[in-house]
Design a protein around this motif. Structure first.
Motif, PDB file in Angstrom:
ATOM      1  N   VAL A   1       0.827  -1.205   0.000  1.00 61.00           N
ATOM      2  CA  VAL A   1       0.000   0.000   0.000  1.00 61.00           C
ATOM      3  C   VAL A   1       0.864   1.258   0.000  1.00 61.00           C
ATOM      4  N   GLY A   2       1.997   1.204   0.724  1.00 64.51           N
ATOM      5  CA  GLY A   2       2.831   2.398   0.851  1.00 64.51           C
ATOM      6  C   GLY A   2       3.297   2.943  -0.483  1.00 64.51           C
ATOM      7  N   ARG A   3       3.967   2.094  -1.252  1.00 63.92           N
ATOM      8  CA  ARG A   3       4.505   2.595  -2.517  1.00 63.92           C
ATOM      9  C   ARG A   3       3.393   2.915  -3.503  1.00 63.92           C
ATOM     10  N   ASN A   4       2.377   2.063  -3.558  1.00 58.24           N
ATOM     11  CA  ASN A   4       1.314   2.281  -4.542  1.00 58.24           C
ATOM     12  C   ASN A   4       0.519   3.549  -4.248  1.00 58.24           C
ATOM     13  N   LEU A   5       0.250   3.811  -2.962  1.00 55.22           N
ATOM     14  CA  LEU A   5      -0.454   5.052  -2.635  1.00 55.22           C
ATOM     15  C   LEU A   5       0.418   6.271  -2.933  1.00 55.22           C
TER      16      LEU A   5
ATOM     17  N   LEU B   1      12.996  -3.186  -9.979  1.00 53.10           N
ATOM     18  CA  LEU B   1      13.970  -2.223 -10.504  1.00 53.10           C
ATOM     19  C   LEU B   1      13.395  -1.424 -11.664  1.00 53.10           C
ATOM     20  N   ALA B   2      12.696  -2.120 -12.559  1.00 53.45           N
ATOM     21  CA  ALA B   2      12.074  -1.423 -13.694  1.00 53.45           C
ATOM     22  C   ALA B   2      10.997  -0.467 -13.205  1.00 53.45           C
ATOM     23  N   GLY B   3      10.184  -0.917 -12.223  1.00 57.04           N
ATOM     24  CA  GLY B   3       9.143  -0.059 -11.681  1.00 57.04           C
ATOM     25  C   GLY B   3       9.719   1.144 -10.962  1.00 57.04           C
ATOM     26  N   ALA B   4      10.844   0.957 -10.256  1.00 53.94           N
ATOM     27  CA  ALA B   4      11.481   2.067  -9.565  1.00 53.94           C
ATOM     28  C   ALA B   4      11.970   3.118 -10.549  1.00 53.94           C
TER      29      ALA B   4
ATOM     30  N   LEU C   1      15.512  -8.596  -1.866  1.00 59.88           N
ATOM     31  CA  LEU C   1      16.060  -7.358  -2.433  1.00 59.88           C
ATOM     32  C   LEU C   1      14.993  -6.594  -3.221  1.00 59.88           C
ATOM     33  N   GLY C   2      14.040  -7.330  -3.791  1.00 65.84           N
ATOM     34  CA  GLY C   2      12.921  -6.660  -4.450  1.00 65.84           C
ATOM     35  C   GLY C   2      12.111  -5.832  -3.464  1.00 65.84           C
ATOM     36  N   TRP C   3      11.870  -6.403  -2.255  1.00 59.85           N
ATOM     37  CA  TRP C   3      11.183  -5.637  -1.222  1.00 59.85           C
ATOM     38  C   TRP C   3      12.026  -4.431  -0.801  1.00 59.85           C
ATOM     39  N   ALA C   4      13.346  -4.591  -0.778  1.00 61.42           N
ATOM     40  CA  ALA C   4      14.219  -3.474  -0.410  1.00 61.42           C
ATOM     41  C   ALA C   4      14.094  -2.325  -1.407  1.00 61.42           C
ATOM     42  N   VAL C   5      14.064  -2.658  -2.702  1.00 59.71           N
ATOM     43  CA  VAL C   5      13.886  -1.622  -3.725  1.00 59.71           C
ATOM     44  C   VAL C   5      12.544  -0.919  -3.548  1.00 59.71           C
ATOM     45  N   ARG C   6      11.507  -1.714  -3.288  1.00 59.30           N
ATOM     46  CA  ARG C   6      10.168  -1.141  -3.106  1.00 59.30           C
ATOM     47  C   ARG C   6      10.143  -0.181  -1.911  1.00 59.30           C
ATOM     48  N   GLU C   7      10.718  -0.608  -0.794  1.00 62.51           N
ATOM     49  CA  GLU C   7      10.735   0.234   0.403  1.00 62.51           C
ATOM     50  C   GLU C   7      11.590   1.475   0.179  1.00 62.51           C
ATOM     51  N   GLY C   8      12.733   1.301  -0.498  1.00 58.14           N
ATOM     52  CA  GLY C   8      13.597   2.441  -0.764  1.00 58.14           C
ATOM     53  C   GLY C   8      12.927   3.488  -1.626  1.00 58.14           C
ATOM     54  N   VAL C   9      12.240   3.054  -2.668  1.00 53.60           N
ATOM     55  CA  VAL C   9      11.536   3.995  -3.550  1.00 53.60           C
ATOM     56  C   VAL C   9      10.431   4.709  -2.771  1.00 53.60           C
ATOM     57  N   THR C  10       9.721   3.978  -1.916  1.00 58.47           N
ATOM     58  CA  THR C  10       8.677   4.604  -1.105  1.00 58.47           C
ATOM     59  C   THR C  10       9.249   5.706  -0.233  1.00 58.47           C
ATOM     60  N   ASN C  11      10.377   5.452   0.382  1.00 57.01           N
ATOM     61  CA  ASN C  11      11.007   6.456   1.244  1.00 57.01           C
ATOM     62  C   ASN C  11      11.489   7.663   0.445  1.00 57.01           C
ATOM     63  N   VAL C  12      12.028   7.418  -0.761  1.00 55.23           N
ATOM     64  CA  VAL C  12      12.481   8.534  -1.596  1.00 55.23           C
ATOM     65  C   VAL C  12      11.311   9.452  -1.935  1.00 55.23           C
ATOM     66  N   LEU C  13      10.177   8.866  -2.298  1.00 51.87           N
ATOM     67  CA  LEU C  13       9.013   9.660  -2.682  1.00 51.87           C
ATOM     68  C   LEU C  13       8.385  10.364  -1.489  1.00 51.87           C
ATOM     69  N   ARG C  14       8.369   9.697  -0.350  1.00 56.98           N
ATOM     70  CA  ARG C  14       7.670  10.254   0.805  1.00 56.98           C
ATOM     71  C   ARG C  14       8.515  11.236   1.616  1.00 56.98           C
ATOM     72  N   HIS C  15       9.766  10.899   1.804  1.00 62.68           N
ATOM     73  CA  HIS C  15      10.555  11.579   2.829  1.00 62.68           C
ATOM     74  C   HIS C  15      11.734  12.378   2.286  1.00 62.68           C
ATOM     75  N   SER C  16      11.751  12.667   1.008  1.00 62.49           N
ATOM     76  CA  SER C  16      12.872  13.450   0.475  1.00 62.49           C
ATOM     77  C   SER C  16      12.392  14.350  -0.653  1.00 62.49           C
ATOM     78  N   GLU C  17      13.262  15.237  -1.007  1.00 65.20           N
ATOM     79  CA  GLU C  17      13.043  16.102  -2.178  1.00 65.20           C
ATOM     80  C   GLU C  17      14.146  15.789  -3.184  1.00 65.20           C
ATOM     81  N   ALA C  18      14.264  14.525  -3.498  1.00 67.73           N
ATOM     82  CA  ALA C  18      15.384  14.041  -4.296  1.00 67.73           C
ATOM     83  C   ALA C  18      15.308  14.523  -5.739  1.00 67.73           C
ATOM     84  N   ARG C  19      16.481  14.658  -6.297  1.00 66.81           N
ATOM     85  CA  ARG C  19      16.610  14.927  -7.733  1.00 66.81           C
ATOM     86  C   ARG C  19      17.359  13.792  -8.421  1.00 66.81           C
ATOM     87  N   THR C  20      18.146  13.063  -7.678  1.00 61.88           N
ATOM     88  CA  THR C  20      18.873  11.917  -8.241  1.00 61.88           C
ATOM     89  C   THR C  20      18.762  10.736  -7.281  1.00 61.88           C
TER      90      THR C  20
END
Length: 388
Positions: free
Chosen positions: A220-224, A280-283, A310-329
């Motif tokens: 739910v986290g990443r999809n929302l 990885l492709a989805g990220a 590791l797939g779950w790790a990518v999913r969680e990492g992408v969720t954190n990037v979108l939620r908790h940062s103002e990343a550019r790279t």
């Protein structure tokens, strides 16, 4: 055809409703209780003709009263040994005093052997109450104390009865101590095993709940986050009169929602796994939609449970990037079974090890791996997952 009455049905149902530990508990208790029913009559009959009718009646009444208080002490002793109540010090003291008084009274009443016999009726009275006492104390006292009491009982018999009889009684008392204490020891083990099985079942339920909560968070986290991102992008496109692009974004929102429903059903069924290549492709696609430059370095060279972790790790990492940062790279590096995600736009002061990272740590730890998540100056955040 044999008919079973209501009483038999109720008794059978009551017995079947009890667990194995409860049944063994009843067996041990009735082993103690039946000793008071069978041992005294057998011993009284042996010298019933050696005393008067009045003395025999007094002896039987004394045995009955002694049995009642012994029943109570055995019950409290068993409960104490099972950790359910306090040590029955008061009733034990009373029982010891009564036992000593009966032994002394029996010897004072019959100090001398009868003509033609090596022992006196007082010796028989001593045997009766020593056997009942040791049986009772076996449910209360520790083995060392019981052995000492058995030796004291043998010494008492040595002072009042012939040496051969005294030795036999002393050995019999020690045998009773060993028999009843070993039974009580087995009872404690059975209850401990029963509690362990219950704890194991509760831990299994708790672990399943954690697994479900972890999967639900990851799905739910990443999809929302993706839905919120796509919806915001569609709104901006619509405000700029780019309706075609906005429609495309909303169609993607619908697809993400449908995929989320499928994944939730899979989570409920307990069969969901994360595919590392797909993640990885989805990220890469999702971060690009958010205007984040995503680079993936390395290839997937393995499959199975490690790849899923590791797939779950990518999913969680992408969720954190979108939620908790103002990343550019964002850079995702895969070297063997070591995954590293690094992004800018992170605030070190806002970092905390939340439920998503906790769930990821639990997943990876189950495979013998490790998870580290650390902020790096000036504004980067690095997530590293290493599997053995």
């Amino acid at each position: 055809m044999v008919q079973v009455g209501p009483a038999e049905v109720n008794l059978l149902g009551w017995w079947r409703s009890r667990g194995s530990a409860a049944r063994f508990d009843l067996f041990v208790r009735y082993t103690f209780y039946l000793s008071y029913i069978f041992l005294p009559p057998l011993l009284i009959i042996g010298f019933a003709n050696e005393v008067s009718t009045v003395a025999l009646a007094v002896l039987v009444a004394t045995v009955l009263a002694y049995t009642v208080i012994s029943f109570r002490l055995v019950h409290q002793g068993l409960e104490y040994n099972l950790g359910r109540t306090e040590f029955p010090r008061r009733i034990l003291t009373i029982h010891l005093l009564i036992t000593a008084a009966i032994l002394v009274a029996g010897q004072l009443a019959y100090p001398d052997p009868l003509p033609g016999k090596p022992d006196s009726p007082g010796d028989g009275i001593s045997v009766i109450f020593l056997v009942l006492a040791v049986t009772t104390y076996s449910a209360v006292l520790r083995p060392r104390t019981l052995i000492l009491l058995g030796l004291l009982g043998g010494a008492w018999m040595l002072l009042t009865a012939p040496p051969g009889h005294a030795l036999f009684i002393s050995l019999m008392l020690q045998f009773l101590v060993a028999a009843f204490r070993s039974t009580l020891w087995m009872l404690k083990i059975v209850w401990e095993l029963d509690r362990s099985r219950e704890v194991r079942a509760n831990l299994a339920v708790a672990e399943e709940r954690l697994r479900f909560a972890r999967d639900l968070h990851d799905v739910v986290g990443r999809n929302l986050s993706a839905v919120a991102l796509k919806a915001d992008l569609a709104a901006k496109l619509a405000s700029r009169d780019r309706s075609a692009a906005a429609i495309d974004e909303m169609l993607e929102v619908r697809q993400i929602a449908q995929d989320s429903l499928d994944e939730l059903r899979a989570v409920v069924s307990g069969y969901r796994t994360a595919d590392l290549t797909a993640e990885l492709a989805g990220a890469r696609s999702l971060l690009a939609s958010a205007g984040i430059d995503c680079r993936v370095i390395g290839d997937v060279t393995f499959t199975g449970e490690p790849a899923g972790a590791l797939g779950w790790a990518v999913r969680e990492g992408v969720t954190n990037v979108l939620r908790h940062s103002e990343a550019r790279t964002c850079t995702i590096t895969l070297r063997g079974k070591v995954l590293t995600m690094s992004n800018d736009g992170a605030s070190s002061s806002a970092f905390r090890f939340g439920s998503g990272l906790t769930g990821l740590h639990e997943r990876v730890a189950a495979l013998g791996g490790s998870v580290t998540a650390t902020p790096e100056p000036p504004n980067r955040f690095v997530l590293t997952v290493e599997l053995p």
